[in-house]
Every structure is written in C-alpha cells, then in structure tokens.
Design a protein around this motif. Structure first.
Motif, short mmCIF file in Angstrom:
data_model
loop_
_atom_site.label_atom_id
_atom_site.label_comp_id
_atom_site.label_asym_id
_atom_site.label_seq_id
_atom_site.Cartn_x
_atom_site.Cartn_y
_atom_site.Cartn_z
N LYS A 460 0.84 -1.21 0.00
CA LYS A 460 0.00 0.00 0.00
C LYS A 460 0.87 1.25 0.00
O LYS A 460 1.85 1.35 0.74
CB LYS A 460 -0.91 -0.02 1.22
N PHE A 462 0.61 5.74 -0.35
CA PHE A 462 -0.29 6.88 -0.20
C PHE A 462 0.11 8.03 -1.12
O PHE A 462 1.29 8.19 -1.46
CB PHE A 462 -0.30 7.36 1.26
N CYS A 486 -4.98 6.06 -1.27
CA CYS A 486 -4.01 4.98 -1.35
C CYS A 486 -4.20 4.15 -2.62
O CYS A 486 -5.25 4.18 -3.26
CB CYS A 486 -4.08 4.07 -0.11
N ALA A 551 -8.49 4.35 3.77
CA ALA A 551 -7.36 3.67 3.12
C ALA A 551 -7.59 2.18 2.95
O ALA A 551 -6.67 1.38 3.09
CB ALA A 551 -6.07 3.93 3.92
#
Length: 562
Positions: A460, A462, A486, A551
């Motif tokens: 992941k 951002f 994200c 997220a």
C-alpha cells in the motif's frame, strides 16, 4: 466410518458432562449420526451446532491431555525445534513441534486425541509425546508456514508437456483424458486455484489457443496457456471427474466435483457450454475455509451492521439483498442465517444451487427440469412449520406473492433481487405486479451491496488525490480535508495486482412508517432514495468514499462499482 478423533472427542464430552447433563448424551448421538452422514469431524459438527464453542472444545481437550492450547500469536517456534521433525513426517502425521526438552516433545496436532499417531511419533522421536490442541484453521496455516509442501504449478506442468502435446490427436477420441499427464494437469490447475483462493476456473478453447483463467477477488487472471491440442482431453477429463457425459457436446451440462484439499472438503460446481471451438467449462470453487460466513467478517460499516442485526432478529417481514451477480448477496444471507441459526427455530432455504452446507438448516436445491421451482418450494415450505425462510431469488410475480404471504403469516423471509440499488428494488417489485400496499406492509428492509477489492496492505502506498480523482468522485478539494488516498504498488503477495481480498459496500434502507406510506402511494424510486438519505441512509457511493478515506480501497474500485 467414524474417525478415531471424532469418537474420542464424543467419549470425552460424555464422560465430562453426560452424567450431570443427560441432554448432552442426546446431542452427542446426533453429532455422531451427522458425522456418519456428512463425513465431517465431530469437532466441526459440535461447533456448527453451537453445542460448544471452538475455544471450549480446545480447552477441554487440553485439560484431558495435561497440556495447553497453542496460539501461534504468542511467538514464532524456534528453527531448532522445527528441525526436530522432517517435512515428510510432520505433514504425514499432521503435527508441528512447539516445544522440546530432553524427555518430552510437545506437538501441536491436527488430531490431538488420535492415540495411534501419538504412539507412532513416540517411536519416531524416542521421547514422551504430549499432544497440544490448536484451532483447526490455524493448524493448517501454520503447518504450511513451517513445513511448506513442494507443489507443482500450472507453469511447471505446461513446461513439462513437450512432445506429449505434439502427438497426433484423433478428434473423435477421448482416450487421452485418462492419460497420466492430463490427469496430473487437471489436478494441478484445481489445486493452484484453491491455493490462490480463486472463486472460478475458466477453461476456454479458441481457434488457435486454449486459455485457462482464474477469477481472484472478482478479477480474471490468465494462467500460462497449455498447447491447443490439449483442450479436448483436458475438458473431457474435467467432465469425467464431474460425472458428466463426455460424448454429449451439443447441449449445456452441469455437474459437481467433491474433493479434499489439505484435509478440508472443497466443492466445485461445473458448467459446460458448447462453443464454436469445443466446450467452454467453468468451475465455481466453493471452499468453506476461504469464505468466513460471519456478519462481522463482511466489512460492513458498524452502523449499517447494527441496523441489519436488528432486522434479522425480527419475528416476520421480508429482508431483501440486492445487487448484480457476484456482489456477495448469498454470502451476506448465509451469514445472517448463521447468526440466527439456533435450536429453537426451524430454518428452510430454497437455493439454485445450494452453495454451502450449513449445519442445522434444511436446504433444498431448485431443479426446474423436474418442476422444483422457487414457487413450488416456497409453497411446500409453508407446510413445514418454518420460522425463517430463505428464497434464493425472487424472479417473478408468483414467487414474490408467496414470499409476501409467508411474511404476513408470521415468517421472516430472506431473498435477493437483481437491482441497482435499494430504492429501485421497491419499483422492481411493483413492475412484477405486486400491489404497493402489500410491499409496504411486508418489506422490512433492503440491503444494496457491491464487492470491491481491498488495497494490498503489503504494498500500500499513499498519495495526494489529483483533480482528476476528485472530479471522478464528484468531490471538491475542500471535502477531502488534506486526506491521503491509497493504491497498491503490486507485490508477490497480491500477484502484482495491488489488491488482496474484498469488502462489501452497502446501503441499507430500513422501511419505517414514513417510507411505508410513500410506498403505498406508489412513490418513484428516486424520491424514496432521497427520503431514505434524509433519514440517515448512506448510499453505495458514500460508503465507497468512506472506504477510500479509511485507506481500504482505491478510487478506481469505487468509481467502477458505484
């Protein structure tokens, strides 16, 4: 034939509780009968029946064995402890050494009450063996972690075909379907699909290629393509193991494969469709260990979940789950039934087909070919003294009418409809011919649902949302308040897709008195939706925005499904 573990567990429960609670002995007799009929272990059946929880059974076994319940979250096992047993011994006997000293070895076991395995390992290790109970699902995960099996992949098998694939084939013969390489290939394709948690396997013959694809988390991924010449024998092999007629290639056929993978049962539903270049075959993989049939595991927001729980505990009414094919409607309904499945209530389901067997629920498969339709099943249900009824799908006026009759005579009815959102479900029922006042008096709530992919936690990343992202979502820069969005970069864990697992987006329209009045007056869907939003309903898009802000998913997923 009952396994030693099941018999020993039932004997242990009877000895501990049988004298003080005679009802337990009766329950244990039912458990043994269910084990005989279903092939499941006593541990599974007892937990599914709700007689004891998994934790209670593990503690009971640990106390009887003079050991403890192993929880891998307490720390990793040292490598020198794992090395006490080789890979073959650990996998063959279903054990993991968790502690060892000069005299004793503590073994987490798949079947801790199996005295024969204990004796065999006492001989192999030369030490006192102390069995340690562990949760079944946890055991299989940890066994694969500490003693991974060397497994062939589809790519390995395709690479091995070589000259075999080039041999001349008689198009009118299916003899090669029983050749060892073909048998091995089909086994590996199915096993890899189960390992990858695929929901479907597609075998697709074209003019010059033979394509195999897996559907994982709702998206299709192509496997290394085998030679085109293997399409016919591979598809014939699938038809043989699913009990289909391999000489019939002009009509669609449906079959079923039942197998065990790592000691757990897996069902595959098989569908054959004649095409221009052979038969397209799709296998739906029904692996109960992958699907967590609990409401808390669906990823539904806590506020929606609380309202949904209130609905499913109502004494009567209709609860509808709506959404397109593959949006998780059946899983949600199974989870709801599982929560209200208890010994005091009679639960009946009519499904096309029955996807997962649930202990304590009477499940009836729909078979239009012999006249077993949803309407006939539902009419028969009303003579079976039910408390809760699940109708797989409301497809026509008659089914809707009987479902409403059932709800108005004191039954709680669950069902699904294919509509775009919760408000348009009301309009769809009206289009079928159901009177608005009947809809208003019977429908308790409508849950609109979509499944979106979660961003992989391992990769992941951002970023600040672009103007294009905000335009696609219909947001202003001020509404995101400096939040970071994200996405997944792609890694080995998620097969470089950036996504791993799925969650539900939902909108729950609870039918209160104000909405009932509007429905009775034939109010259009858009006005119903606006009124429900005024009263606090969160739409699918709004739920998707929350998932982005938390997220959990990406902009692409939310825009794609809402």
């Amino acid at each position: 034939m009952l396994d030693i573990e099941s018999t020993a567990l039932v004997d242990l429960i009877n000895s501990e509780y049988g004298s003080s609670n005679p009802a337990i002995k009766g329950h244990m007799a039912e458990v043994l009968e269910e084990c005989e009929n279903s092939g499941k272990t006593a541990f599974e059946v007892i937990v599914n029946y709700g007689i004891f929880t998994q934790e209670q059974l593990l503690e009971l076994m640990a106390a009887n064995l003079g050991s403890y319940v192993w929880d891998p979250r307490n720390g990793d096992i040292p490598r020198e402890t794992i090395d006490v047993l080789d890979n073959s011994t650990a996998r063959t006997h279903g054990v993991i050494p968790v502690d060892v000293d000069e005299v004793s070895i503590y073994l987490a076991m798949r079947n801790p009450l199996d005295y024969r395995t204990v004796e065999a390992l006492r001989f192999i290790t030369g030490k006192d063996v102390i069995p340690v109970p562990v949760a079944p699902d946890t055991f299989e995960t940890e066994l694969e972690r500490y003693y991974p099996e060397k497994i062939d992949t589809v790519a390995d098998i395709v690479a091995q075909f070589g000259e075999y694939a080039e041999e001349e084939i008689d198009e009118d013969s299916d003899d090669r379907a029983n050749d060892a390489p073909i048998i091995k290939f089909v086994e590996v394709v199915i096993q890899q699909a189960i390992r990858d948690k695929a929901s479907d396997i597609h075998f697709e013959p074209f003019e010059k290629t033979f394509r195999i694809r897996y559907r994982v988390d709702g998206a299709l991924y192509e496997m290394p393509p085998p030679p085109k010449s293997l399409a016919r024998p591979v598809i014939s092999r699938v038809k043989i193991i699913s009990g289909l007629n391999i000489s019939e290639r002009r009509r669609p056929q449906d079959g079923r494969i039942q197998l065990k993978y790592n000691g757990r049962p897996v069902d595959l539903r098989v569908s054959c469709l004649p095409t221009s270049y052979g038969e397209s075959v799709v296998l739906r993989v029904l692996d109960r260990s992958v699907v967590n049939l609990e409401l808390d595991a669906l990823g539904i927001g806590s506020d929606v979940l609380a309202n949904l729980r209130d609905l499913i505990h109502l004494p009567n009414g209709i609860i509808l789950v709506t959404g397109p094919t593959g949006s998780g409607k059946t899983t949600t309904l199974y989870s709801a039934l599982g929560e209200i499945n208890n010994i005091e209530d009679k639960l009946l389901t009519a499904e096309d087909p029955v996807e997962y067997d649930i202990e304590g629920i009477v499940q009836c498969p729909i078979n239009d070919a012999v006249g077993m339709t949803f309407q006939k099943a539902l009419r028969a249900f009303l003579r079976q003294d039910p408390d809760r009824i699940l109708v797989g799908e409301i497809r026509d006026f008659e089914t809707a009418q009987i479902a409403i009759e059932a709800s108005l005579t004191g039954h709680l009815v669950f069902s699904t409809l294919h509509t775009n959102d919760s408000a348009s479900t009301i309009t769809r029922l009206m289009d079928m011919g159901v009177e608005p006042f009947l809809i208003a008096s019977s429908v308790a709530g409508v849950l609109g649902q979509r499944l979106i992919r979660r961003v992989c936690n391992n990769c992941k990343a951002f970023y600040t949302p672009t103007d294009h992202d905000l335009e696609r979502l219909g947001l202003e820069r001020g509404q995101v308040e400096g939040r970071q969005f994200c996405y997944g970069k792609g890694c080995n864990i998620c097969n470089n897709t950036g996504y791993k697992g799925r969650k539900a987006l939902t909108e729950l329209m609870v039918i209160n008195q104000e909405l009932r009045d509007m429905i009775s007056n034939g109010t259009p869907a858009n006005i119903l939706r606006d009124k429900a939003c005024e009263q606090g309903m969160r739409t699918l898009r709004e739920d998707g925005l929350m998932a982005i802000f938390n997220a959990e998913t990406s902009v692409d997923e939310v825009v794609r499904y809402t």
